[in-house]
Design a protein around this motif. Structure first.
Motif, PDB file in Angstrom:
ATOM      1  N   UNK A  90     -47.851  27.729 -15.114  1.00  0.00           N
ATOM      2  CA  UNK A  90     -49.288  28.513 -15.557  1.00  0.00           C
ATOM      3  C   UNK A  90     -50.006  28.436 -14.127  1.00  0.00           C
ATOM      4  N   UNK A  91     -50.323  29.559 -13.522  1.00  0.00           N
ATOM      5  CA  UNK A  91     -51.021  29.933 -12.373  1.00  0.00           C
ATOM      6  C   UNK A  91     -52.432  30.248 -12.598  1.00  0.00           C
ATOM      7  N   UNK A  92     -53.187  30.948 -11.680  1.00  0.00           N
ATOM      8  CA  UNK A  92     -54.494  31.378 -11.617  1.00  0.00           C
ATOM      9  C   UNK A  92     -54.657  32.459 -12.890  1.00  0.00           C
ATOM     10  N   UNK A  93     -53.877  33.338 -13.026  1.00  0.00           N
ATOM     11  CA  UNK A  93     -53.922  34.300 -13.967  1.00  0.00           C
ATOM     12  C   UNK A  93     -52.707  34.675 -14.817  1.00  0.00           C
ATOM     13  N   UNK A  94     -51.690  34.082 -14.321  1.00  0.00           N
ATOM     14  CA  UNK A  94     -50.158  34.404 -14.944  1.00  0.00           C
ATOM     15  C   UNK A  94     -49.533  33.231 -15.348  1.00  0.00           C
ATOM     16  N   UNK A  95     -48.755  33.563 -16.533  1.00  0.00           N
ATOM     17  CA  UNK A  95     -47.801  32.477 -16.932  1.00  0.00           C
ATOM     18  C   UNK A  95     -46.419  32.877 -16.700  1.00  0.00           C
ATOM     19  N   UNK A  96     -45.397  32.213 -16.216  1.00  0.00           N
ATOM     20  CA  UNK A  96     -44.068  32.557 -16.153  1.00  0.00           C
ATOM     21  C   UNK A  96     -43.266  31.853 -16.821  1.00  0.00           C
ATOM     22  N   UNK A 115     -51.576  18.503 -10.495  1.00  0.00           N
ATOM     23  CA  UNK A 115     -52.466  17.840  -9.472  1.00  0.00           C
ATOM     24  C   UNK A 115     -53.843  16.999 -10.012  1.00  0.00           C
ATOM     25  N   UNK A 116     -53.699  15.847 -10.366  1.00  0.00           N
ATOM     26  CA  UNK A 116     -54.746  15.209 -10.652  1.00  0.00           C
ATOM     27  C   UNK A 116     -56.245  15.514  -9.673  1.00  0.00           C
ATOM     28  N   UNK A 117     -56.030  15.798  -8.586  1.00  0.00           N
ATOM     29  CA  UNK A 117     -57.141  15.938  -7.521  1.00  0.00           C
ATOM     30  C   UNK A 117     -57.607  17.182  -7.850  1.00  0.00           C
ATOM     31  N   UNK A 118     -56.824  18.096  -8.399  1.00  0.00           N
ATOM     32  CA  UNK A 118     -57.647  19.636  -8.777  1.00  0.00           C
ATOM     33  C   UNK A 118     -58.429  19.291  -9.905  1.00  0.00           C
ATOM     34  N   UNK A 119     -58.176  18.762 -10.953  1.00  0.00           N
ATOM     35  CA  UNK A 119     -59.126  18.373 -12.214  1.00  0.00           C
ATOM     36  C   UNK A 119     -60.276  17.603 -11.524  1.00  0.00           C
ATOM     37  N   UNK A 120     -60.253  16.519 -10.850  1.00  0.00           N
ATOM     38  CA  UNK A 120     -61.441  15.989 -10.187  1.00  0.00           C
ATOM     39  C   UNK A 120     -62.319  16.911  -9.522  1.00  0.00           C
ATOM     40  N   UNK A 121     -61.530  17.943  -8.668  1.00  0.00           N
ATOM     41  CA  UNK A 121     -62.370  18.836  -7.931  1.00  0.00           C
ATOM     42  C   UNK A 121     -62.921  19.857  -8.945  1.00  0.00           C
ATOM     43  N   UNK A 122     -62.403  19.932  -9.780  1.00  0.00           N
ATOM     44  CA  UNK A 122     -62.996  21.012 -10.868  1.00  0.00           C
ATOM     45  C   UNK A 122     -64.279  20.553 -11.402  1.00  0.00           C
ATOM     46  N   UNK A 123     -64.142  19.141 -11.828  1.00  0.00           N
ATOM     47  CA  UNK A 123     -65.351  18.486 -12.351  1.00  0.00           C
ATOM     48  C   UNK A 123     -66.617  18.552 -11.281  1.00  0.00           C
ATOM     49  N   UNK A 124     -66.192  18.083 -10.290  1.00  0.00           N
ATOM     50  CA  UNK A 124     -67.246  18.086  -9.135  1.00  0.00           C
ATOM     51  C   UNK A 124     -67.987  19.626  -8.868  1.00  0.00           C
ATOM     52  N   UNK A 125     -67.062  20.345  -8.742  1.00  0.00           N
ATOM     53  CA  UNK A 125     -67.338  21.788  -8.549  1.00  0.00           C
ATOM     54  C   UNK A 125     -68.359  22.401  -9.687  1.00  0.00           C
ATOM     55  N   UNK A 126     -67.914  22.314 -10.955  1.00  0.00           N
ATOM     56  CA  UNK A 126     -68.540  22.657 -12.278  1.00  0.00           C
ATOM     57  C   UNK A 126     -70.101  21.934 -12.203  1.00  0.00           C
ATOM     58  N   UNK A 127     -69.996  20.633 -12.056  1.00  0.00           N
ATOM     59  CA  UNK A 127     -71.296  19.877 -12.025  1.00  0.00           C
ATOM     60  C   UNK A 127     -72.229  20.459 -10.985  1.00  0.00           C
ATOM     61  N   UNK A 128     -71.575  20.679  -9.640  1.00  0.00           N
ATOM     62  CA  UNK A 128     -72.598  21.105  -8.820  1.00  0.00           C
ATOM     63  C   UNK A 128     -73.032  22.745  -8.914  1.00  0.00           C
ATOM     64  N   UNK A 143     -62.468  26.400 -12.820  1.00  0.00           N
ATOM     65  CA  UNK A 143     -61.585  25.940 -14.075  1.00  0.00           C
ATOM     66  C   UNK A 143     -60.315  26.383 -14.027  1.00  0.00           C
ATOM     67  N   UNK A 144     -60.042  27.808 -13.511  1.00  0.00           N
ATOM     68  CA  UNK A 144     -58.796  28.451 -13.514  1.00  0.00           C
ATOM     69  C   UNK A 144     -57.823  27.716 -12.563  1.00  0.00           C
ATOM     70  N   UNK A 145     -58.469  27.303 -11.371  1.00  0.00           N
ATOM     71  CA  UNK A 145     -57.582  26.611 -10.222  1.00  0.00           C
ATOM     72  C   UNK A 145     -57.236  25.306 -10.712  1.00  0.00           C
ATOM     73  N   UNK A 146     -58.119  24.558 -11.444  1.00  0.00           N
ATOM     74  CA  UNK A 146     -57.829  23.111 -12.078  1.00  0.00           C
ATOM     75  C   UNK A 146     -56.908  23.195 -13.354  1.00  0.00           C
ATOM     76  N   UNK A 147     -56.630  24.263 -13.981  1.00  0.00           N
ATOM     77  CA  UNK A 147     -55.936  24.212 -15.086  1.00  0.00           C
ATOM     78  C   UNK A 147     -54.289  24.543 -14.754  1.00  0.00           C
ATOM     79  N   UNK A 148     -54.228  25.068 -13.468  1.00  0.00           N
ATOM     80  CA  UNK A 148     -52.704  25.371 -12.990  1.00  0.00           C
ATOM     81  C   UNK A 148     -51.887  24.165 -13.076  1.00  0.00           C
ATOM     82  N   UNK A 149     -50.602  24.554 -13.663  1.00  0.00           N
ATOM     83  CA  UNK A 149     -49.711  23.234 -13.618  1.00  0.00           C
ATOM     84  C   UNK A 149     -48.283  23.840 -14.148  1.00  0.00           C
ATOM     85  N   UNK A 150     -47.498  22.733 -14.182  1.00  0.00           N
ATOM     86  CA  UNK A 150     -45.916  23.266 -14.573  1.00  0.00           C
ATOM     87  C   UNK A 150     -45.729  22.494 -15.683  1.00  0.00           C
TER      88      UNK A 150
END
Length: 187
Positions: A81-87, A19-32, A64-71
């Motif tokens: 690839x989730x918050x702490x687990x890879x399946x 979700x590209x929105x999560x990466x954007x959210x990550x950048x804004x949150x990290x800057x804040x 960062x962890x939420x923003x990097x979750x993906x399939x």
């Protein structure tokens, strides 16, 4: 669906769904969080400011962890690839792909696997009604990739679930160290 012809059989290229929105959210949150930590450090370096900086470090790690979750899809299976687990699920273990209340992949044991990046939301339901739902598109992509899997990939049914540690997890070490230093009166 991207495929490559190899020995007259189709092989799925590696596809990453996020979700590209999560990466954007990550950048804004990290800057804040960084701006808040710098602001606290400039004011004074007492124990309260250091606790705030420590807490902001935790929030940056979490975002960062939420923003990097993906399939990830490839010729042999799907990796969640989730918050702490890879399946890792080979195509033979995938029995059903659904998109009710978020993306879900059922394995041969009947366990529903999901990933944080494709969880359901009210906004996603609105997009789904408009025909622009990202979760249903991801479910279709996964189903199409499974249909194109080679017989060797369908034979394997072992689901592998493991802890997914990355260098950013070292940010968590500063939390108990900082709190210990504050409790001991060193800071």
């Amino acid at each position: 669906m991207d495929t490559v012809k190899e020995n007259s059989e189709a092989v799925v290229r590696k596809i990453v769904l996020r979700r590209k929105s999560l990466v954007f959210f990550l950048a804004i949150a990290a800057l804040g969080a960084t701006a808040a930590a710098i602001s606290a450090a400039i004011r004074s370096l007492d124990s309260d400011s250091l606790s705030l900086i420590s807490g902001m470090g935790f929030l940056v790690w979490l975002f960062f962890r939420v923003g990097r979750s993906r399939v990830e899809l490839d010729g042999s299976g799907v990796t969640l690839i989730g918050l702490l687990v890879k399946v890792r699920m080979p195509w033979g273990a995938v029995t059903k792909v659904s998109h009710d209340n978020g993306l879900g992949i059922r394995d041969t044991s009947g366990t529903q696997q999901g990933v944080l990046a494709f969880g359901g939301s009210l906004l996603e339901e609105i997009f789904e009604k408009l025909g622009k739902g990202r979760i249903s598109a991801a479910a279709r992509t996964i189903s199409e990739a499974r249909e194109q899997a080679l017989p060797d990939a369908l034979a394997d049914t072992r689901v592998q679930k493991r802890l997914d540690l990355i260098p950013a997890d070292l940010l968590l070490l500063q939390l108990p160290v900082m709190q210990g230093l504050i409790q001991l009166g060193i800071i």
